[in-house]
Design a protein around this motif. Sequence first.
Motif, PDB file in Angstrom:
ATOM      1  N   ASN A   1       2.891 -17.117 -31.080  1.00 47.27           N
ATOM      2  CA  ASN A   1       3.595 -18.279 -30.516  1.00 47.27           C
ATOM      3  C   ASN A   1       4.683 -17.890 -29.518  1.00 47.27           C
ATOM      4  O   ASN A   1       5.584 -18.678 -29.243  1.00 47.27           O
ATOM      5  N   VAL A   2       4.593 -16.657 -28.994  1.00 45.96           N
ATOM      6  CA  VAL A   2       5.527 -16.187 -27.963  1.00 45.96           C
ATOM      7  C   VAL A   2       4.715 -15.781 -26.737  1.00 45.96           C
ATOM      8  O   VAL A   2       3.648 -15.163 -26.856  1.00 45.96           O
ATOM      9  N   ARG A   3       5.212 -16.150 -25.555  1.00 45.90           N
ATOM     10  CA  ARG A   3       4.579 -15.731 -24.298  1.00 45.90           C
ATOM     11  C   ARG A   3       5.617 -14.951 -23.481  1.00 45.90           C
ATOM     12  O   ARG A   3       6.765 -15.398 -23.349  1.00 45.90           O
ATOM     13  N   LEU A   4       5.215 -13.825 -22.952  1.00 47.81           N
ATOM     14  CA  LEU A   4       6.103 -12.978 -22.171  1.00 47.81           C
ATOM     15  C   LEU A   4       5.548 -12.816 -20.755  1.00 47.81           C
ATOM     16  O   LEU A   4       4.356 -12.570 -20.581  1.00 47.81           O
ATOM     17  N   TYR A   5       6.425 -12.931 -19.767  1.00 50.57           N
ATOM     18  CA  TYR A   5       6.038 -12.802 -18.364  1.00 50.57           C
ATOM     19  C   TYR A   5       7.006 -11.862 -17.656  1.00 50.57           C
ATOM     20  O   TYR A   5       8.223 -11.899 -17.917  1.00 50.57           O
ATOM     21  N   VAL A   6       6.473 -11.038 -16.774  1.00 49.48           N
ATOM     22  CA  VAL A   6       7.293 -10.208 -15.891  1.00 49.48           C
ATOM     23  C   VAL A   6       7.124 -10.763 -14.488  1.00 49.48           C
ATOM     24  O   VAL A   6       6.022 -10.741 -13.929  1.00 49.48           O
ATOM     25  N   CYS A   7       8.222 -11.305 -13.922  1.00 43.19           N
ATOM     26  CA  CYS A   7       8.133 -12.038 -12.651  1.00 43.19           C
ATOM     27  C   CYS A   7       9.077 -11.455 -11.600  1.00 43.19           C
ATOM     28  O   CYS A   7      10.083 -10.811 -11.924  1.00 43.19           O
ATOM     29  N   ASP A   8       8.735 -11.720 -10.342  1.00 44.70           N
ATOM     30  CA  ASP A   8       9.611 -11.311  -9.247  1.00 44.70           C
ATOM     31  C   ASP A   8      10.709 -12.350  -9.047  1.00 44.70           C
ATOM     32  O   ASP A   8      10.871 -13.267  -9.854  1.00 44.70           O
ATOM     33  N   GLY A   9      11.453 -12.222  -7.948  1.00 47.31           N
ATOM     34  CA  GLY A   9      12.600 -13.091  -7.725  1.00 47.31           C
ATOM     35  C   GLY A   9      12.266 -14.547  -7.500  1.00 47.31           C
ATOM     36  O   GLY A   9      13.148 -15.407  -7.625  1.00 47.31           O
ATOM     37  N   VAL A  10      11.017 -14.850  -7.173  1.00 48.20           N
ATOM     38  CA  VAL A  10      10.631 -16.252  -6.945  1.00 48.20           C
ATOM     39  C   VAL A  10       9.761 -16.788  -8.078  1.00 48.20           C
ATOM     40  O   VAL A  10       9.174 -17.855  -7.967  1.00 48.20           O
TER      41      VAL A  10
ATOM     42  N   GLN B   1       4.248 -10.304 -11.937  1.00 50.58           N
ATOM     43  CA  GLN B   1       4.077  -8.984 -11.359  1.00 50.58           C
ATOM     44  C   GLN B   1       2.885  -8.281 -12.003  1.00 50.58           C
ATOM     45  O   GLN B   1       2.637  -8.423 -13.201  1.00 50.58           O
ATOM     46  N   PRO B   2       2.135  -7.500 -11.230  1.00 52.77           N
ATOM     47  CA  PRO B   2       1.025  -6.736 -11.821  1.00 52.77           C
ATOM     48  C   PRO B   2       1.533  -5.577 -12.660  1.00 52.77           C
ATOM     49  O   PRO B   2       2.723  -5.242 -12.631  1.00 52.77           O
ATOM     50  N   ALA B   3       0.638  -4.950 -13.391  1.00 51.92           N
ATOM     51  CA  ALA B   3       1.000  -3.817 -14.247  1.00 51.92           C
ATOM     52  C   ALA B   3       1.656  -2.720 -13.408  1.00 51.92           C
ATOM     53  O   ALA B   3       1.213  -2.406 -12.302  1.00 51.92           O
ATOM     54  N   GLY B   4       2.728  -2.165 -13.941  1.00 52.26           N
ATOM     55  CA  GLY B   4       3.421  -1.070 -13.269  1.00 52.26           C
ATOM     56  C   GLY B   4       4.530  -1.484 -12.341  1.00 52.26           C
ATOM     57  O   GLY B   4       5.345  -0.655 -11.937  1.00 52.26           O
ATOM     58  N   VAL B   5       4.592  -2.785 -11.978  1.00 56.56           N
ATOM     59  CA  VAL B   5       5.603  -3.261 -11.037  1.00 56.56           C
ATOM     60  C   VAL B   5       6.744  -3.929 -11.811  1.00 56.56           C
ATOM     61  O   VAL B   5       6.512  -4.878 -12.556  1.00 56.56           O
ATOM     62  N   PRO B   6       7.979  -3.461 -11.644  1.00 55.66           N
ATOM     63  CA  PRO B   6       9.095  -4.038 -12.400  1.00 55.66           C
ATOM     64  C   PRO B   6       9.428  -5.460 -11.962  1.00 55.66           C
ATOM     65  O   PRO B   6       9.164  -5.872 -10.830  1.00 55.66           O
ATOM     66  N   GLY B   7      10.012  -6.200 -12.871  1.00 52.76           N
ATOM     67  CA  GLY B   7      10.472  -7.549 -12.590  1.00 52.76           C
ATOM     68  C   GLY B   7      11.325  -8.052 -13.734  1.00 52.76           C
ATOM     69  O   GLY B   7      11.629  -7.308 -14.681  1.00 52.76           O
ATOM     70  N   GLU B   8      11.731  -9.324 -13.662  1.00 51.39           N
ATOM     71  CA  GLU B   8      12.533  -9.903 -14.735  1.00 51.39           C
ATOM     72  C   GLU B   8      11.618 -10.388 -15.854  1.00 51.39           C
ATOM     73  O   GLU B   8      10.573 -10.994 -15.621  1.00 51.39           O
ATOM     74  N   LEU B   9      12.031 -10.136 -17.085  1.00 53.88           N
ATOM     75  CA  LEU B   9      11.268 -10.565 -18.250  1.00 53.88           C
ATOM     76  C   LEU B   9      11.653 -11.992 -18.623  1.00 53.88           C
ATOM     77  O   LEU B   9      12.833 -12.284 -18.825  1.00 53.88           O
ATOM     78  N   LEU B  10      10.659 -12.886 -18.707  1.00 54.29           N
ATOM     79  CA  LEU B  10      10.860 -14.275 -19.111  1.00 54.29           C
ATOM     80  C   LEU B  10      10.122 -14.522 -20.422  1.00 54.29           C
ATOM     81  O   LEU B  10       9.027 -13.995 -20.636  1.00 54.29           O
ATOM     82  N   ILE B  11      10.727 -15.336 -21.283  1.00 52.89           N
ATOM     83  CA  ILE B  11      10.159 -15.624 -22.595  1.00 52.89           C
ATOM     84  C   ILE B  11       9.813 -17.098 -22.702  1.00 52.89           C
ATOM     85  O   ILE B  11      10.628 -17.965 -22.382  1.00 52.89           O
ATOM     86  N   GLY B  12       8.609 -17.391 -23.156  1.00 54.21           N
ATOM     87  CA  GLY B  12       8.180 -18.759 -23.411  1.00 54.21           C
ATOM     88  C   GLY B  12       7.632 -18.877 -24.825  1.00 54.21           C
ATOM     89  O   GLY B  12       7.425 -17.875 -25.509  1.00 54.21           O
ATOM     90  N   GLY B  13       7.412 -20.109 -25.266  1.00 57.24           N
ATOM     91  CA  GLY B  13       6.831 -20.313 -26.583  1.00 57.24           C
ATOM     92  C   GLY B  13       7.725 -21.116 -27.496  1.00 57.24           C
ATOM     93  O   GLY B  13       8.791 -21.610 -27.105  1.00 57.24           O
ATOM     94  N   ALA B  14       7.302 -21.206 -28.753  1.00 57.46           N
ATOM     95  CA  ALA B  14       7.956 -22.085 -29.715  1.00 57.46           C
ATOM     96  C   ALA B  14       9.384 -21.652 -30.045  1.00 57.46           C
ATOM     97  O   ALA B  14      10.205 -22.477 -30.451  1.00 57.46           O
TER      98      ALA B  14
END
Length: 362
Positions: free
Chosen positions: A63-72, A76-89
């Motif tokens: 029930n947790v979703r994790l995303y690594v995203c750029d500034g917009v 991000q694809p594997a290996g590319v750094p970005g901000e970690l965002l958390i979704g879910g219940a």
Amino acid sequence: LRRAFVGGDRVPADLLAEMREALPGAETHVLYGPTEGTILASTHPVPADGVVYGHPIGRPLGNVRLYVCDGVGSPQPAGVPGELLIGGAGVARGYLGRAGLTAERFVPDPFGGEPGARLYRTGDRARWRADGTLEYLGRLDFQVKVRGFRIELGEIEAVLRQHESVADCVVMARAEAGEQRLVAYVVGGVEADELREHLRRSLPEYMVPAAFVFLDALPLTPNGKLDRKALPAPELASAEDRYVAPRTPVEEVLAGIWAEVLGLERVDVMESFFELGGHSLLATRVVSRVRKRFGVELPLRALFEGPTVAELAVRVEASGAVAQAGPVPEPAPGPEASPHHLLAMIDELSEEELDRLLSAQL
């Protein structure tokens, strides 16, 4: 005991190894998650040998979703750094009585969550590994600007930790001689030169720290967090007991040029220009001033190939040059700017102007 859990974004590798040794029959798991995600968001099982590279925080819990995203906000694809965002219940509703901060950190979920679902922007920097495991790299607010380059300190730390002799480390930017310089604090039995070569294999020169400070352990606050204020200032200049003074007129002039450029009182003729805090832009100033004082044209790479006063003096002496009483007259300008004209222009710029110039080009 069947399972042992340890929480935190930067769980020390030596702690995990000690846990495996003390509890050989138990599985060890690293847990990650902020309060805004109801404490836990992901888990990573530690290998049976207890060896961990970097700071893996594993895969999302149920029930947790994790995303690594750029500034917009794009993934991000594997290996590319970005901000970690958390979704879910488990994502919280927001901060009580702080609507502005809530709107900044809790954003609409564009990835197909429930109607009205939001993601929490952790401010943590992470990347997906090829095996689908998340790796924690540091905080986005630890990004610094050094000599016009924006640098993620966590990226340097991650590469340092890949060295087998580094037990723990932290990198920070310190103001020395009116300039920001990178300093690495390292726990482990390894030499600074070996770490520099290790970093240069993966990182550009501007991300290699100007100084390394070796400690028995990183200082911690009473609640176990890194105490950055307790980290000692590095010694960027030569120590008194190993100082080698200029031995020839050429070395004396070169040492004076380096002291001016680096903002030091004196320079050891056996110490590397780059270990003293030099970088490529300051190297152009050295080459320009060498040309003015000696009337000799040295390529910029000469300083990289011979980064000490003693080594550069050999190059200058081999050219038959003699220190001039004053600047060598500039040749008449041609239809195009020559290299020595460009070097002279760079030499006259202030540090702030150099930063602006470099930022504009990047």
